[in-house]
Motif scaffolding. Structure first.
Motif, PDB file in Angstrom:
ATOM      1  N   ASN A  22       2.432  -1.700   8.824  1.00  0.00           N
ATOM      2  CA  ASN A  22       2.012  -0.309   8.638  1.00  0.00           C
ATOM      3  C   ASN A  22       1.069  -0.226   7.455  1.00  0.00           C
ATOM      4  O   ASN A  22       1.010  -1.130   6.639  1.00  0.00           O
ATOM      5  CB  ASN A  22       3.241   0.568   8.348  1.00  0.00           C
ATOM      6  CG  ASN A  22       4.128   0.695   9.560  1.00  0.00           C
ATOM      7  OD1 ASN A  22       3.642   0.641  10.691  1.00  0.00           O
ATOM      8  ND2 ASN A  22       5.423   0.842   9.324  1.00  0.00           N
ATOM      9  N   LYS A  23       0.363   0.897   7.366  1.00  0.00           N
ATOM     10  CA  LYS A  23      -0.508   1.071   6.201  1.00  0.00           C
ATOM     11  C   LYS A  23       0.338   1.024   4.938  1.00  0.00           C
ATOM     12  O   LYS A  23       1.324   1.749   4.815  1.00  0.00           O
ATOM     13  CB  LYS A  23      -1.191   2.439   6.278  1.00  0.00           C
ATOM     14  CG  LYS A  23      -2.273   2.540   7.326  1.00  0.00           C
ATOM     15  CD  LYS A  23      -2.911   3.909   7.225  1.00  0.00           C
ATOM     16  CE  LYS A  23      -4.060   4.038   8.196  1.00  0.00           C
ATOM     17  NZ  LYS A  23      -4.768   5.329   8.022  1.00  0.00           N
ATOM     18  N   PRO A  24      -0.032   0.200   3.971  1.00  0.00           N
ATOM     19  CA  PRO A  24       0.766   0.118   2.744  1.00  0.00           C
ATOM     20  C   PRO A  24       0.757   1.447   1.988  1.00  0.00           C
ATOM     21  O   PRO A  24      -0.271   2.133   1.932  1.00  0.00           O
ATOM     22  CB  PRO A  24       0.058  -0.968   1.938  1.00  0.00           C
ATOM     23  CG  PRO A  24      -0.798  -1.703   2.907  1.00  0.00           C
ATOM     24  CD  PRO A  24      -1.149  -0.734   3.980  1.00  0.00           C
TER      25      PRO A  24
ATOM     26  N   GLU B 240      -7.201   6.001   0.502  1.00  0.00           N
ATOM     27  CA  GLU B 240      -7.028   6.528   1.855  1.00  0.00           C
ATOM     28  C   GLU B 240      -8.201   6.181   2.763  1.00  0.00           C
ATOM     29  O   GLU B 240      -8.040   6.068   3.968  1.00  0.00           O
ATOM     30  CB  GLU B 240      -6.735   8.023   1.805  1.00  0.00           C
ATOM     31  CG  GLU B 240      -5.293   8.188   1.374  1.00  0.00           C
ATOM     32  CD  GLU B 240      -4.781   9.595   1.274  1.00  0.00           C
ATOM     33  OE1 GLU B 240      -5.613  10.526   1.094  1.00  0.00           O
ATOM     34  OE2 GLU B 240      -3.557   9.755   1.369  1.00  0.00           O
ATOM     35  N   SER B 241      -9.376   5.972   2.172  1.00  0.00           N
ATOM     36  CA  SER B 241     -10.509   5.588   3.018  1.00  0.00           C
ATOM     37  C   SER B 241     -10.520   4.075   3.262  1.00  0.00           C
ATOM     38  O   SER B 241     -11.393   3.551   3.935  1.00  0.00           O
ATOM     39  CB  SER B 241     -11.819   6.058   2.394  1.00  0.00           C
ATOM     40  OG  SER B 241     -12.048   5.361   1.201  1.00  0.00           O
ATOM     41  N   HIS B 242      -9.552   3.345   2.686  1.00  0.00           N
ATOM     42  CA  HIS B 242      -9.468   1.899   2.926  1.00  0.00           C
ATOM     43  C   HIS B 242      -8.125   1.499   3.514  1.00  0.00           C
ATOM     44  O   HIS B 242      -7.578   0.444   3.180  1.00  0.00           O
ATOM     45  CB  HIS B 242      -9.733   1.123   1.635  1.00  0.00           C
ATOM     46  CG  HIS B 242     -11.172   1.129   1.233  1.00  0.00           C
ATOM     47  ND1 HIS B 242     -11.715   2.115   0.462  1.00  0.00           N
ATOM     48  CD2 HIS B 242     -12.180   0.275   1.544  1.00  0.00           C
ATOM     49  CE1 HIS B 242     -13.006   1.869   0.290  1.00  0.00           C
ATOM     50  NE2 HIS B 242     -13.320   0.770   0.937  1.00  0.00           N
ATOM     51  N   ASP B 243      -7.600   2.365   4.376  1.00  0.00           N
ATOM     52  CA  ASP B 243      -6.388   1.998   5.118  1.00  0.00           C
ATOM     53  C   ASP B 243      -5.111   1.859   4.303  1.00  0.00           C
ATOM     54  O   ASP B 243      -4.238   1.059   4.626  1.00  0.00           O
ATOM     55  CB  ASP B 243      -6.625   0.698   5.914  1.00  0.00           C
ATOM     56  CG  ASP B 243      -6.857   1.025   7.380  1.00  0.00           C
ATOM     57  OD1 ASP B 243      -6.894   2.232   7.710  1.00  0.00           O
ATOM     58  OD2 ASP B 243      -6.976   0.082   8.179  1.00  0.00           O
ATOM     59  N   TYR B 244      -5.038   2.637   3.237  1.00  0.00           N
ATOM     60  CA  TYR B 244      -3.787   2.720   2.496  1.00  0.00           C
ATOM     61  C   TYR B 244      -3.285   4.152   2.593  1.00  0.00           C
ATOM     62  O   TYR B 244      -4.066   5.070   2.841  1.00  0.00           O
ATOM     63  CB  TYR B 244      -3.996   2.399   1.017  1.00  0.00           C
ATOM     64  CG  TYR B 244      -4.319   0.957   0.737  1.00  0.00           C
ATOM     65  CD1 TYR B 244      -3.303   0.021   0.628  1.00  0.00           C
ATOM     66  CD2 TYR B 244      -5.638   0.537   0.564  1.00  0.00           C
ATOM     67  CE1 TYR B 244      -3.599  -1.315   0.361  1.00  0.00           C
ATOM     68  CE2 TYR B 244      -5.933  -0.791   0.302  1.00  0.00           C
ATOM     69  CZ  TYR B 244      -4.909  -1.713   0.197  1.00  0.00           C
ATOM     70  OH  TYR B 244      -5.191  -3.020  -0.066  1.00  0.00           O
ATOM     71  N   ARG B 245      -2.003   4.339   2.390  1.00  0.00           N
ATOM     72  CA  ARG B 245      -1.488   5.689   2.201  1.00  0.00           C
ATOM     73  C   ARG B 245      -1.245   5.857   0.704  1.00  0.00           C
ATOM     74  O   ARG B 245      -0.817   4.912   0.038  1.00  0.00           O
ATOM     75  CB  ARG B 245      -0.165   5.878   2.957  1.00  0.00           C
ATOM     76  CG  ARG B 245      -0.346   5.951   4.468  1.00  0.00           C
ATOM     77  CD  ARG B 245       0.985   5.964   5.175  1.00  0.00           C
ATOM     78  NE  ARG B 245       1.717   4.729   4.908  1.00  0.00           N
ATOM     79  CZ  ARG B 245       3.050   4.650   4.807  1.00  0.00           C
ATOM     80  NH1 ARG B 245       3.796   5.736   4.943  1.00  0.00           N
ATOM     81  NH2 ARG B 245       3.642   3.489   4.575  1.00  0.00           N
TER      82      ARG B 245
ATOM     83  N   ARG C 262      -5.170  -6.312  -2.708  1.00  0.00           N
ATOM     84  CA  ARG C 262      -5.090  -7.376  -1.694  1.00  0.00           C
ATOM     85  C   ARG C 262      -4.291  -8.578  -2.215  1.00  0.00           C
ATOM     86  O   ARG C 262      -3.447  -9.120  -1.508  1.00  0.00           O
ATOM     87  CB  ARG C 262      -6.497  -7.833  -1.277  1.00  0.00           C
ATOM     88  CG  ARG C 262      -7.162  -6.908  -0.254  1.00  0.00           C
ATOM     89  CD  ARG C 262      -8.363  -7.588   0.376  1.00  0.00           C
ATOM     90  NE  ARG C 262      -9.378  -7.965  -0.590  1.00  0.00           N
ATOM     91  CZ  ARG C 262     -10.359  -7.150  -1.007  1.00  0.00           C
ATOM     92  NH1 ARG C 262     -10.462  -5.923  -0.533  1.00  0.00           N
ATOM     93  NH2 ARG C 262     -11.246  -7.568  -1.889  1.00  0.00           N
TER      94      ARG C 262
END
Ligand code: CA
Length: 233
Positions: free
Chosen positions: A2-4, A24-29, A115
């Motif tokens: 899932n999105k971290p 949020e624009s890089h696939d994180y919550r 990362r």
């Protein structure tokens, strides 16, 4: 995966918003907290994957937040601190922080740290604490046998160098302070040990890096400590 979920603890609203939008624009919550009290509350109720923690908070020192969190959680904590404060960073790392970012930092830098931390987290989840073998690219440590190999060739390490390598490997991806390392290797953190640490680290690094192309295994954090990097195959 899932999105971290990243908990951003920062009392400065523009910085907080900037980080949150970038994540949020890089696939994180992103979850946010503006002070230590709500940071601890959010951390315990949402169990985020990583905490980004500004050290200068209005209600409590960031280092105290780390100590509180560490009493019940191993969640990775990346500290955000001002450039001049090496001693703050060292204190935060010794209290249990995993890494640090120096203000001002770029979004790219922040994403790179996340990362590294996520990679370490995934690796830790795939390994049991009793794992008897450590593998990092062409480096392999057989803890049970007390030997280290590079591309299947045994490394000839002195007992201190081997101990040092194991301390770094067991904390791969994490920045370790001089004090922490010397305590682990020698049992004390005397100044003389910090000086010898530099010497042993140089010889260990030479042995690791001369036999393995150009891979950089050990990163130096000037005035702070060292970190073993996860290398590619
Ligand atoms: Ca602040």
């Amino acid at each position: 995966m899932n999105k971290p979920l990243i908990l951003i603890v920062e009392d400065d609203p523009p910085i907080r918003n900037l980080i949150s939008v970038a994540l949020e624009s890089h696939d994180y919550r992103a979850l946010v907290a503006a002070n230590a009290g709500s940071a601890i509350m959010e951390a315990s109720s949402h169990n985020p994957d990583i905490m980004l923690l500004d050290l200068g908070l209005p209600d409590l020192d960031g280092v105290e937040v780390i100590r509180k969190i560490r009493s019940w959680s191993n969640m990775p904590i990346i500290v955000i601190s001002a450039r001049s404060d090496d001693s703050d960073k060292i204190e935060a790392l010794d209290a249990g922080a995993d890494d640090y970012l120096t203000k001002p930092f770029s979004v790219d830098e922040l994403l790179a740290r996340l990362r590294v931390t996520l990679r370490r987290l995934n690796q830790a989840q795939n390994e049991s604490p009793e794992t008897a073998v450590f593998v990092n690219g062409p480096l392999r440590i057989d803890y049970a046998a007390g030997c280290a190999y590079m591309r299947e060739e045994e490394l000839h390490l002195t007992p201190i160098e081997y101990k040092l390598l194991c301390v770094l490997a067991r904390n791969c991806g994490k920045v370790l302070t001089h004090k922490y390392i010397t305590q682990q290797v020698w049992g004390t953190a005397w100044e003389t040990n910090v000086a010898s640490l530099r010497v042993f680290m140089a010889t260990l690094r030479k042995k690791l890096e001369s036999s393995s192309d150009t891979q950089v295994y050990i990163q130096t954090h000037v005035g702070i400590g060292y970190r073993m990097m996860k290398v590619s195959e």
